[in-house]
Scaffold this active site. Structure first.
Site, short mmCIF file in Angstrom:
data_model
loop_
_atom_site.label_atom_id
_atom_site.label_comp_id
_atom_site.label_asym_id
_atom_site.label_seq_id
_atom_site.Cartn_x
_atom_site.Cartn_y
_atom_site.Cartn_z
N TYR A 74 22.66 -20.54 91.87
CA TYR A 74 23.94 -19.85 91.66
C TYR A 74 24.09 -19.45 90.21
O TYR A 74 24.54 -18.34 89.90
CB TYR A 74 25.11 -20.76 92.08
N PHE A 126 31.16 12.59 88.14
CA PHE A 126 30.49 12.07 89.33
C PHE A 126 31.56 11.36 90.16
O PHE A 126 32.49 10.76 89.62
CB PHE A 126 29.33 11.13 88.97
N THR A 127 31.39 11.42 91.47
CA THR A 127 32.45 10.97 92.39
C THR A 127 32.96 9.55 92.09
O THR A 127 34.15 9.36 91.81
CB THR A 127 31.94 11.02 93.84
N ASP A 216 25.50 7.35 81.74
CA ASP A 216 25.29 7.05 83.16
C ASP A 216 23.79 7.14 83.37
O ASP A 216 23.21 8.22 83.39
CB ASP A 216 26.04 8.05 84.04
N LYS A 259 18.61 4.13 92.19
CA LYS A 259 17.99 5.42 91.87
C LYS A 259 16.65 5.18 91.17
O LYS A 259 15.69 4.80 91.80
CB LYS A 259 18.93 6.27 91.02
N ARG A 383 27.74 19.15 98.36
CA ARG A 383 28.31 18.92 97.04
C ARG A 383 29.10 20.18 96.74
O ARG A 383 28.57 21.16 96.21
CB ARG A 383 27.21 18.69 95.99
N PHE A 449 34.57 12.85 101.29
CA PHE A 449 33.34 13.39 101.87
C PHE A 449 32.56 12.38 102.70
O PHE A 449 31.83 12.74 103.61
CB PHE A 449 32.43 13.97 100.76
#
Ligand code: PLP
Length: 466
Positions: A74, A126-127, A216, A259, A383, A449
């Protein structure tokens, strides 16, 4: 025109997952059941899945091997230490807070650094990033260069920050700016990169004004390789060197490990700033889990630690970008309107040019994504106006870009799959004038979306409305 060609894959296949193309009748039925939203299709009904490259990567044998060494303690797990070392070595950030995925890091950052009413300036939104900025009481301001909004512009760095726009914001009241958020590359602009020169200038301007800069970093390695390919001063630099240089210019990064880093889940906040580190570690306990696992299993931390080191190998990243370029060139050769230059993770089809008989109210990109699935079982995503959502007054935000994103998962599909995608979408394009638009029939409040439902609007009805 020269025939598109592809670098051979720098890997061979050790395990396979069967896929199947449903019949035309099945595809029509499944699409209607999914409310014409490709996010609501079942994976079993999809032939080639280009919805996203997020968490859809194939791990290497080294990553699968590392899973077995996960330390599931943990607190104070060895796996955390290995990840921390990998992030320090590869990105150069001293401090690491793991999170369940990228939006977890965005949440911790937004809550730590935004005071209600403050502005966050960024190169297009970005969303999830904008959603977390707004949930923390921040106001997002777009400072991307104008070329980013023009699918016809072939400028090499359409992700750049417009320094004049940024300077105007800082001149007005730099205390009002919580930080500048630089996405590199810019997902919503077609995966377009930011140049190192631009990032240096943003960093210098912000440092002079005492304003912080956040990267980002979801696909920062792709951006690094586009810098290698397009920025003459960096043509002999490795991806690893460019990535480190980028990170040295910012105060922190949020990272979706789903990503660049070749894993299926995970993320982190990394920073040079001890104050942010301590604030985010504390919030992590509330929202993610203890600060040495942040919502990930020990085995996930191990796979990520290996992925972070793999992702900066030049041969991997060069092949990834070559694959995207290959799909783009094949579509271009079929006459399909695509955004150029080709970006890092996906090819973006210009839905307005593909369906010129539709207005933006007919949701051309949403419709095109639906008709691509119906035609060939390939799943893409919208998009455009649907992803952009509504403003404070409840009006649709109307982005100039209406794009359909064909996103390549890493190390998953072969050239034959890409050839199939290009020739099927080419055939669809030749009969595009008969394709209807869509209208929203069910609209959720947040990030609509993902879960909205639609119905077709016949071409004649769309045309008479203008
Ligand atoms: C995916 C993504 C995120 C959010 O990350 P998640 O892991 O999906 O939560 C943030 N920014 C960019 C540019 C992304 O592509």
């Amino acid at each position: 025109m020269k025939t598109p060609s592809l670098l051979p894959e720098p890997y061979k296949i050790k395990m396979i997952e069967p896929i199947r193309l449903p019949s035309a009748a099945e595809r029509r039925e499944r699409l209607s059941e999914a409310g014409y939203n490709t996010f609501l299709l079942r994976s079993a009904d999809v032939y080639i899945d280009l919805l996203t490259d997020s968490g859809t990567n194939a791990m290497s044998d080294a990553q699968w091997g590392a899973l077995m060494t996960g330390d599931e303690a943990y607190a104070g797990s060895r796996s955390f230490e290995r990840l921390e070392k990998a992030v320090q070595d590869v990105y150069g950030f001293e401090f690491l807070v793991p999170t369940h995925q990228g939006r977890g890091a965005e949440h911790l950052l937004s809550k730590s650094w935004i005071k209600p009413g403050q502005i966050v300036a960024g190169n297009m939104y970005f969303t999830t990033t904008r959603a977390h900025i707004e949930l923390a009481g921040g106001i997002f301001r777009d400072v991307i260069v104008d070329e980013a909004h023009d699918p016809r512009s072939e400028a090499p760095f359409k992700g750049n920050v417009d320094l004049k726009k940024l300077k105007a914001l800082l001149d007005a009241d730099s205390k009002k700016v919580a930080y500048v958020a630089v996405g590199a590359p810019v997902n919503m602009a077609g995966g377009q990169p930011v140049s190192l020169e631009n990032l240096r200038a943003v960093s210098a301007l912000c440092r002079e004004r005492g304003v912080r800069v956040v990267l980002d970093a979801a696909r920062a390695v792709e951006n690094a390789w586009m810098i290698h390919e397009r920025e003459p001063q960096c043509k002999d630099w490795s991806a690893a060197r460019i990535l480190k240089e980028m990170c040295a210019l910012v105060d922190a990064c949020t990272m979706s490990a789903k990503k660049d880093a070749y894993v299926n889940i995970g993320g982190f906040l990394a920073t040079h700033d001890r104050g942010l580190y301590e604030a985010a570690q504390n919030l992590c306990v509330l929202y993610e889990g203890l600060h040495t696992y942040g919502g990930m299993a020990g085995r996930d931390l191990e796979a990520l630690a290996v992925g972070v080191r793999e992702m900066v190998q030049d041969e991997w990243i060069a092949h990834r970008l070559a694959q995207v370029r290959y799909l783009g060139e094949r579509l271009d050769a079929e006459g399909v309107p695509v955004v150029k230059p080709f970006g890092g993770h996906a090819v973006f089809v210009d839905a307005r040019a593909f369906l010129p008989h539709l207005s933006q109210d007919d949701l051309p990109a949403q419709a095109l994504a639906a008709w691509i699935y119906e035609a060939c079982g390939v799943r893409a995503m919208e998009r455009g106006v649907v992803s952009a959502g509504r403003d404070d007054e409840g009006r649709n935000r109307r982005p100039s870009l209406e794009l359909v994103r064909l996103t390549l998962p890493r190390r998953v599909y072969t050239q034959t799959h890409l050839d199939f995608v290009a020739s099927e979408i080419g055939a669809l394009h030749r009969r595009a004038s008969r394709l209807p638009g869509l209208k929203i029939v069910k609209e959720p409040k947040h990030l609509r979306f993902f879960q909205a439902r639609f119905e077709p609007v016949p071409v004649a009805a769309a045309a008479s409305r203008g």
